[in-house]
Write a protein that holds these residues in place. Structure first.
Motif, PDB file in Angstrom:
ATOM      1  N   MET A 142       0.852  -1.186   0.000  1.00  0.00           N
ATOM      2  CA  MET A 142       0.000   0.000   0.000  1.00  0.00           C
ATOM      3  C   MET A 142       0.887   1.236   0.000  1.00  0.00           C
ATOM      4  O   MET A 142       1.838   1.324   0.770  1.00  0.00           O
ATOM      5  CB  MET A 142      -0.903  -0.001   1.242  1.00  0.00           C
ATOM      6  N   HIS A 143       0.636   2.176  -0.915  1.00  0.00           N
ATOM      7  CA  HIS A 143       1.293   3.476  -0.790  1.00  0.00           C
ATOM      8  C   HIS A 143       0.385   4.572  -1.324  1.00  0.00           C
ATOM      9  O   HIS A 143      -0.304   4.406  -2.323  1.00  0.00           O
ATOM     10  CB  HIS A 143       2.687   3.519  -1.439  1.00  0.00           C
TER      11      HIS A 143
ATOM     12  N   VAL B 240       3.191  14.196   1.512  1.00  0.00           N
ATOM     13  CA  VAL B 240       3.951  13.143   2.179  1.00  0.00           C
ATOM     14  C   VAL B 240       3.559  11.812   1.554  1.00  0.00           C
ATOM     15  O   VAL B 240       2.367  11.517   1.408  1.00  0.00           O
ATOM     16  CB  VAL B 240       3.666  13.111   3.694  1.00  0.00           C
ATOM     17  N   THR B 241       4.544  11.035   1.156  1.00  0.00           N
ATOM     18  CA  THR B 241       4.296   9.686   0.642  1.00  0.00           C
ATOM     19  C   THR B 241       4.397   8.691   1.789  1.00  0.00           C
ATOM     20  O   THR B 241       5.384   8.690   2.530  1.00  0.00           O
ATOM     21  CB  THR B 241       5.314   9.313  -0.441  1.00  0.00           C
ATOM     22  N   ILE B 242       3.375   7.873   1.936  1.00  0.00           N
ATOM     23  CA  ILE B 242       3.382   6.833   2.972  1.00  0.00           C
ATOM     24  C   ILE B 242       3.161   5.484   2.301  1.00  0.00           C
ATOM     25  O   ILE B 242       2.225   5.324   1.509  1.00  0.00           O
ATOM     26  CB  ILE B 242       2.300   7.090   4.037  1.00  0.00           C
ATOM     27  N   GLY B 243       4.013   4.537   2.616  1.00  0.00           N
ATOM     28  CA  GLY B 243       3.886   3.203   2.045  1.00  0.00           C
ATOM     29  C   GLY B 243       4.052   2.135   3.108  1.00  0.00           C
ATOM     30  O   GLY B 243       4.818   2.310   4.052  1.00  0.00           O
ATOM     31  N   LEU B 244       3.331   1.050   2.968  1.00  0.00           N
ATOM     32  CA  LEU B 244       3.462  -0.085   3.870  1.00  0.00           C
ATOM     33  C   LEU B 244       3.618  -1.347   3.038  1.00  0.00           C
ATOM     34  O   LEU B 244       2.794  -1.624   2.151  1.00  0.00           O
ATOM     35  CB  LEU B 244       2.247  -0.210   4.787  1.00  0.00           C
TER      36      LEU B 244
ATOM     37  N   LEU C 101       7.215   3.180   5.071  1.00  0.00           N
ATOM     38  CA  LEU C 101       7.954   4.314   4.529  1.00  0.00           C
ATOM     39  C   LEU C 101       7.162   5.598   4.721  1.00  0.00           C
ATOM     40  O   LEU C 101       5.969   5.653   4.395  1.00  0.00           O
ATOM     41  CB  LEU C 101       8.271   4.121   3.045  1.00  0.00           C
ATOM     42  N   VAL C 102       7.818   6.610   5.261  1.00  0.00           N
ATOM     43  CA  VAL C 102       7.266   7.959   5.348  1.00  0.00           C
ATOM     44  C   VAL C 102       8.231   8.830   4.554  1.00  0.00           C
ATOM     45  O   VAL C 102       9.322   9.164   5.015  1.00  0.00           O
ATOM     46  CB  VAL C 102       7.135   8.440   6.802  1.00  0.00           C
ATOM     47  N   ASP C 103       7.823   9.146   3.313  1.00  0.00           N
ATOM     48  CA  ASP C 103       8.737   9.723   2.325  1.00  0.00           C
ATOM     49  C   ASP C 103       9.934   8.795   2.182  1.00  0.00           C
ATOM     50  O   ASP C 103       9.753   7.611   1.990  1.00  0.00           O
ATOM     51  CB  ASP C 103       9.099  11.162   2.687  1.00  0.00           C
TER      52      ASP C 103
END
Length: 458
Positions: free
Chosen positions: A219-220, A230-234, A313-315
């Motif tokens: 997921m991002h 802000v880009t957030i990915g899991l 991930l946060v950026d």
């Protein structure tokens, strides 16, 4: 409130005191006037300040800015021929987010530096005294490299702090301002940098098993934070244990539970993107909560559990967590490096020097896991922090990949510079060509540069 401090005019002459009195820096106590009485010289300065000890600051990262400010104040002392004979923990305090010198009891001039350093040459003694003061203040505020190495959590910080400590210990900084500049650069490097993410995920049953007990989650999203994004990915990989009726369920439960926990906190993640300890702790708690849910749902199924490796991930800042022997790797454009540490018997034997690394691949007890989600007892979640530069990639995988494909083979593939989707497919093919003895899952995440946007209207 004021304090009357006696001074030795031979070692700290009037011109030095007058020079200090001209300084106006918030990290330094002020001097108001010089007083003579009964043959003794005194200076009237601020009384000892009240505040919190430096140990009250939650993390050393939170001290970088205030420490840089203090060193820049010390640089003003250096420029005026003044120095601090010593700096101890009780001499420093945190007040309204700033690091301040509590009092002036250790202030000296160049002549005092000669006495303090035991050198006949004023210039050499002065430089030596300041090097000692810089070592003292850094040792009080920043972790030493051995402390970080004991449990690495941030590879960028580890490398930068090692370089700074080497320069401090070797006397490479001639004045406090040089050290302050390096700390500013470190602080800047620790700040999140906005990137976009390109990712791919592939899972395969392999050539031996008749069902797949691996699971993955991807997921991002991009969220707004004020005027910026802000880009957030899991990204998650879980390798279930306990057979079709247990392992497959446990792996899917772990992925679903952690994904749900993070999605519920997306807005707070965007708002708190600079709060690294909070984000790392949140991920750790999400993993522990998922483990508890699996344990409570297991219904007594023998051996039910799952390994897990996660990347939040946060950026460009990647927070990694792992339990078991599913792995995270970093490809930095040149080399592929394993980041996580396996919780397995063979990994422990390798670390103790009982067996060689290559023997772990064929050891008769190579499948024994020391920790897994959904099992009884205390769960220790390892966490790590990485900063991805544009073009760098993370690989998350189950043991079905790394047991069949050696690190050197995977590194060679990454060096070809392919897209994550092609890389993931080729990694699966590589593992299958080497035997495909287990389920195989690969998730690849690549940091890419955001496209520039034009704003305005015609």
């Amino acid at each position: 409130r004021y304090l009357l401090l006696p001074v030795n005019e031979e070692l700290l002459p009037k011109e030095c005191i007058d020079s200090y009195a001209q300084l106006r820096h918030p990290s330094l106590p002020r001097v108001y006037e010089r007083v003579h009485t009964q043959g003794q010289a005194y200076v009237l300065s601020d009384a000892p300040q009240e505040g919190e000890p430096i140990s009250a600051v939650g993390s050393w990262q939170g001290l970088l800015g205030p420490l840089s400010d203090l060193l820049e104040a010390f640089d003003q002392l250096w420029a005026k021929g003044l120095f601090m004979a010593t700096v101890a923990a009780q001499d420093l305090l945190v007040q309204a987010g700033a690091l301040r010198l509590r009092w002036l009891v250790h202030l000296g001039g160049e002549r005092q530096a000669v006495q303090h350093a035991g050198s006949d040459k004023e210039g050499e003694a002065f430089a030596q005294a300041w090097r000692g003061a810089m070592r003292s203040v850094v040792s009080l505020t920043l972790p030493t490299f051995p402390d970080l190495k004991a449990r690495p959590t941030d590879y960028y910080a580890e490398a930068q702090l090692k370089a700074i400590w080497r320069k401090v210990s070797g006397g490479a900084y001639s004045r406090p301002g040089e050290l302050a500049s390096d700390l500013r650069l470190l602080q800047e490097g620790l700040s999140p940098v906005h990137v976009l993410l390109d990712s791919a995920a592939v899972t395969n049953v392999g050539r031996v098993r008749d069902h797949n007990e691996d699971a993955f989650g991807v997921m991002h999203v991009s969220l707004s934070r004020g005027s910026s994004e802000v880009t957030i990915g899991l990204f998650l990989v879980a390798d279930g244990m306990g057979g079709h009726e247990a392992g497959e369920v446990a792996a899917k439960m772990a992925v679903s539970a952690i994904m749900q926990e993070v999605v519920e906190r997306l807005r707070s993640l965007a708002a708190d993107s600079d709060e690294e300890p909070l984000i790392r702790k949140m991920l750790e708690k999400a993993v522990q909560k998922a483990s508890q849910e699996i344990l409570e749902t297991g219904g007594g199924k023998a051996g039910m559990g799952t390994t897990l490796v996660a990347a939040l991930l946060v950026d460009n800042v990647a927070y990694l967590a792992n339990v078991g022997d599913s792995r995270a790797y970093l490809f930095d454009g040149r080399a592929l490096r394993q980041i996580t540490v396996d919780h397995s018997l063979v990994a422990l034997l390798v670390s103790l020097g009982e067996i060689a690394k290559e023997e772990a691949y064929t050891h008769p007890r190579r499948n024994e896991i020391l920790q897994a989600l959904g099992t009884e007892g205390e769960l220790k979640v390892d966490t790590f922090t990485l900063r991805l530069s544009v073009g760098q990639e993370l690989l998350l995988c189950s043991d079905g990949l790394w047991e069949m494909a050696r690190d050197e083979e995977m590194e060679f593939l990454f060096r070809e510079g392919l897209s994550p989707s092609v890389e993931a497919e080729r990694l699966i093919a590589l593992a299958n060509n080497n035997g495909g003895a287990d389920n195989i899952t690969a998730v690849i995440v690549k940091a890419i540069r955001p496209e520039p946007t034009l704003q305005g209207r015609l």
